[in-house]
Design a protein around this motif. Sequence first.
Motif, PDB file in Angstrom:
ATOM      1  N   SER A 132      61.072  38.664  62.658  1.00 14.07           N
ATOM      2  CA  SER A 132      60.882  37.242  62.928  1.00 14.07           C
ATOM      3  C   SER A 132      62.187  36.481  62.731  1.00 14.07           C
ATOM      4  O   SER A 132      63.013  36.839  61.896  1.00 14.07           O
ATOM      5  N   PHE A 152      52.007  48.063  63.115  1.00 10.51           N
ATOM      6  CA  PHE A 152      52.803  46.940  63.586  1.00 10.51           C
ATOM      7  C   PHE A 152      54.117  46.861  62.825  1.00 10.51           C
ATOM      8  O   PHE A 152      54.156  47.027  61.610  1.00 10.51           O
ATOM      9  N   VAL A 164      49.394  40.281  61.693  1.00  3.16           N
ATOM     10  CA  VAL A 164      50.790  40.313  61.261  1.00  3.16           C
ATOM     11  C   VAL A 164      51.091  39.013  60.534  1.00  3.16           C
ATOM     12  O   VAL A 164      50.291  38.079  60.552  1.00  3.16           O
ATOM     13  N   LEU A 212      58.561  35.830  67.013  1.00  4.73           N
ATOM     14  CA  LEU A 212      58.181  37.109  66.444  1.00  4.73           C
ATOM     15  C   LEU A 212      58.338  38.186  67.497  1.00  4.73           C
ATOM     16  O   LEU A 212      57.927  38.008  68.639  1.00  4.73           O
ATOM     17  N   GLU A 213      58.933  39.284  67.111  1.00  5.35           N
ATOM     18  CA  GLU A 213      59.010  40.466  67.961  1.00  5.35           C
ATOM     19  C   GLU A 213      58.141  41.518  67.288  1.00  5.35           C
ATOM     20  O   GLU A 213      58.429  41.965  66.182  1.00  5.35           O
ATOM     21  N   ILE A 214      57.052  41.891  67.964  1.00  2.00           N
ATOM     22  CA  ILE A 214      56.080  42.810  67.396  1.00  2.00           C
ATOM     23  C   ILE A 214      56.144  44.128  68.162  1.00  2.00           C
ATOM     24  O   ILE A 214      56.029  44.135  69.384  1.00  2.00           O
ATOM     25  N   VAL A 224      57.258  44.069  62.578  1.00  2.00           N
ATOM     26  CA  VAL A 224      57.524  42.684  62.950  1.00  2.00           C
ATOM     27  C   VAL A 224      58.941  42.277  62.570  1.00  2.00           C
ATOM     28  O   VAL A 224      59.378  42.529  61.448  1.00  2.00           O
TER      29      VAL A 224
END
Length: 168
Positions: free
Chosen positions: A29, A25, A129, A45-47, A27
């Motif tokens: 944010s 992952f 995350v 959040l962009e995961i 991340v």
Amino acid sequence: MFRVVLAALAIIALVNGETCESPEFKVNSHSTRDARLTAESAAQLEITVKCKNGKQPGTLYADINGQVVPCAQTPAAPGKYFIGVAANTHKELASGRTKIKLYDDDSYSALRKARTEDATKAVKPFGQVELNHPGVSYGPWLPSEFFAVCTFGLVWWAAYRERSKILG
């Protein structure tokens, strides 16, 4: 002919049944920082999920402080998921790091079937995350514009006084 159709169906079933192996992952944010501009706090959040075998999970669900919400995803970039978090007050969105559990379709279905709190804790999430929210700033008591006006006033007063001495 029947064997060929049966073999094709078996291959399709195996390909569709494949799950993501050892997900990684990444991340990014973003969160509310200035408390003077808004009364509510929000974070996004962009995961990015990268699987070892290349198979991306269909849907992800996020457990944020006990509330499970689906993650939005973009068709343009497979493997990118978005989570939005909103709070009515700045104190509800705790500053610091908040752990968010992610569930894929299989683990989410097991979570929904769990009836007790112990059974819910036993469900293994797809991944985890962190949301890093540094908190909000209430800024200085006096805005910088006030200091700029005061400085301008002092410079103007000093120049006017010197001009009066020269002409006077």
